[in-house]
Structure formats: structure tokens, C-alpha cells
Design a protein around this motif. Sequence first.
Motif, short mmCIF file in Angstrom:
data_model
loop_
_atom_site.label_atom_id
_atom_site.label_comp_id
_atom_site.label_asym_id
_atom_site.label_seq_id
_atom_site.Cartn_x
_atom_site.Cartn_y
_atom_site.Cartn_z
N HIS A 15 0.66 -1.02 0.28
CA HIS A 15 0.24 0.03 -0.18
C HIS A 15 1.10 1.84 0.17
O HIS A 15 1.51 1.68 0.99
CB HIS A 15 -1.06 -0.27 1.44
CG HIS A 15 -1.35 0.91 1.40
ND1 HIS A 15 -3.63 0.58 1.21
CD2 HIS A 15 -1.91 1.66 1.24
CE1 HIS A 15 -4.39 1.79 1.17
NE2 HIS A 15 -3.46 3.25 1.06
N HIS A 17 0.96 5.33 -1.95
CA HIS A 17 0.41 5.84 -3.17
C HIS A 17 2.13 6.71 -3.66
O HIS A 17 2.75 7.32 -3.20
CB HIS A 17 -0.04 7.13 -3.24
CG HIS A 17 -1.43 6.55 -2.00
ND1 HIS A 17 -2.76 6.38 -2.44
CD2 HIS A 17 -2.12 5.44 -1.09
CE1 HIS A 17 -3.76 6.07 -2.27
NE2 HIS A 17 -3.10 5.40 -0.85
N HIS A 200 -9.82 0.54 0.02
CA HIS A 200 -9.80 1.93 0.50
C HIS A 200 -10.94 1.66 1.95
O HIS A 200 -11.91 2.05 1.51
CB HIS A 200 -9.74 3.46 1.36
CG HIS A 200 -8.27 3.54 0.47
ND1 HIS A 200 -7.06 3.39 -0.92
CD2 HIS A 200 -6.95 4.05 0.95
CE1 HIS A 200 -5.69 3.83 -0.98
NE2 HIS A 200 -5.91 4.34 0.35
N HIS A 224 -5.82 -0.43 4.96
CA HIS A 224 -6.10 0.35 6.03
C HIS A 224 -7.39 -0.60 6.75
O HIS A 224 -6.56 -1.70 7.61
CB HIS A 224 -6.86 1.80 6.34
CG HIS A 224 -5.75 2.65 5.82
ND1 HIS A 224 -4.91 2.67 5.46
CD2 HIS A 224 -7.00 3.45 4.51
CE1 HIS A 224 -4.21 3.67 5.00
NE2 HIS A 224 -5.14 4.21 4.26
N ASP A 281 1.35 3.72 3.28
CA ASP A 281 0.57 4.01 2.96
C ASP A 281 1.60 5.37 2.19
O ASP A 281 1.57 5.32 0.30
CB ASP A 281 -0.68 5.14 3.94
CG ASP A 281 -1.77 5.58 2.99
OD1 ASP A 281 -1.73 5.23 2.66
OD2 ASP A 281 -2.12 6.11 4.10
ZN LIG Z 1 -4.44 4.69 0.82
#
Ligand SMILES: [Zn+2]
Length: 349
Positions: A15, A17, A200, A224, A281
Motif C-alpha cells: 500500500h 501511493h 480503502h 487500512h 501509505d
Molecule cells: Zn492509501
Amino acid sequence: MEMSLMRRLPKIELHCHLDGSMRPATAAQIAEEEGIELSCADLRELTERMTAPPSCSSLVEYLERFELPLLLMQTRSALKRIAYEAAEDAALDNVRYVEVRFAPQLHTRGGLSVDEIVTAVAEGLSEAEARYGHCVRMILICMRHHGQMDNEEVVRAASRFVSLGVVGVDLAGDEAGYPNELHAEVFELAHRLGLPITIHAGEAAGACSIRCAVEKLRARRIGHGVRLREDAEVTQLIRERRIPLELCVISNVQTKAVPSMDHHPIRDYLDSGLLVTVNTDNPTVSGTNQTREYENLARRFRFSERDIKNVARHAIEAAFVDEERKRQLKASFEREWRELGLTAGEAQA
Ligand SMILES: [Zn+2]
């Protein structure tokens, strides 16, 4: 475990971005090249603008930190460079497998098509992969505030670009403002096209959002899922179906998905048999990397050698790649652990 060992550990990231991974120095250079005025005195101020404070008022405030990167991620060359550097940063942190995710529809402001965007990112990632020998894959993100047509275009692109390394699709953005139910048809299409789905959920909305992601959007993993504990029935569903959770501890504290570090449920989730994985993240926005995540887990959550191996094993199992690749990853992680002298938890394998 010794902290110096954390950097040397083999790691896996599910995960991450792309727009939250941009190096501030690169942002400054791209702005300069493209004549974009950022109104920052120096690199320190720019870094501050690209990094969220330890505690934001909400997910929405956290998401504001993406405005500057997105402004600069509108050309093929910028996308390729940022992708290359994100994969390079992962490699230098000893990440052996990483799924980098991005929302193509957020990069069309300069006139690029979704196809041009995906191919530019793919080029950057595969150049880094060729140089460092790790394995880098892509997840394409649908945005919660976008309409069905835009999101279906992303899903169709994901299906078309499997050969370039796209392994799945995701849904991200303002979870409280745009619930999962709005996107059932988009993910039905993804399912029909055979694309693995992660959503998500349980970050800015509660456990019911997680249930909906699994039952209505066919999520195979949850991004998450930190608020899962709010509902015992949903927790049982996630445990029984063996749905992995992509936890991002430092980010979860920043976005107020949990009130503070001490309240993060990662230890309880792991101990209760949930498939916990460890993720950053957004390395830049959250000021983190995999090494820092593991250091934090060892310090604040008493993660042992066995725990660290188990979360890596969960992540390999949860990766959106074929069984042969998973077998290779598993063998190489076990070998690296032995080489580092980590012998606890062998039987668990
Ligand atoms: Zn995320």
C-alpha cells in the motif's frame, strides 16, 4: 530486535501511493523546469508543505498535502521520473516487492490520456526494477468523488495493461463523503474483467464500510481497515474469509483513523489471527518508509522477530501476483532471514 537490523530486513509493501512518494527535491526541480511557481522559500519549506503534521484534524486535511505533488504530476516525463524514484527509494530500503498505486484520472490536467499516464508510470517503474532487481507492480485507483464513467475507464485500462504490470484496482478518496455503495457497478466490472480488488475502507468510516467493501465491491484486501474492531461481526467476517488488512500505522495516526499511536489496534489484530500487513501509505506525506514503520512497531508495539516474519508472510500471501512469484518471494525472504541470523518462528513457515 536491534534497530540497526530493521533497515537490512527484506521487506514487502502493498500500500504505497505514487503521489505521496514524490521526493521534495524532485518537486522543486520539476517546478523549475516547467515554470510552475510554488511560492516556497527553500527546500525545507517545500518539504514541510508536502508532509502532513503528526496529527491532522481529519483525513481531508491529510489529503490536502497531495495538491502540490498533483500539480507537478501532469507530464509524461514527470510521471516517469517520480515512478522511477519511488521504486528506487523502495529498493534502497530493501523492499523486495512493492505495489505502487495511483489514480490515472488525477493526472489528466495537462491533456494526457489515461493510457499515456499508465505507460509513463510503467516505464519509470520497470527501469528501476531492471536496475535494482526487485519486483514492482501497479494498482490503478478509482476516486470516490469521480463519476462512474471516469472510474470505469480506469478499470478498463487496468485490464488492458496487465502485461505492463498492473495487478489490481482500488478505490480511494473521501470515504466519509462518498461511500462504497456508490461504486458497486464499477467494481462489478473489475470483477468481471478478473482484476483483483482492494478498497480503502475503515479509515475515515466505520466497520460497515469494510463489510460493504467485501460484500458489495468484492474486495480481496482492505486498505487500512483500522476501524474494523468497532464491529465484532465484521471482524469475524474478515477473519473467516482471510481478508488481509493493509495497515499503515503512522498514516493512521496522522489522519485520525485512531486517536493516537497508543490506540492503534495493530498488535491486537495480529494476535487475534487477522492477516495484518505493514505499509507506508505515503512515504513523503507521512514522513516514513518501511524501515521506520518496523522501528515504530518494535518500539511501540513490541514487535518480535516472529511478528515481523509473520506480517511479511501475510503480505507475500496477499500480494496480487501469481503463485510462482509468491513462492520465489517466500523462499528469498526465508533465505535472507537466515542470513541475518533470524531463526525464531521457523516452524510457523
Ligand atoms: Zn492509501
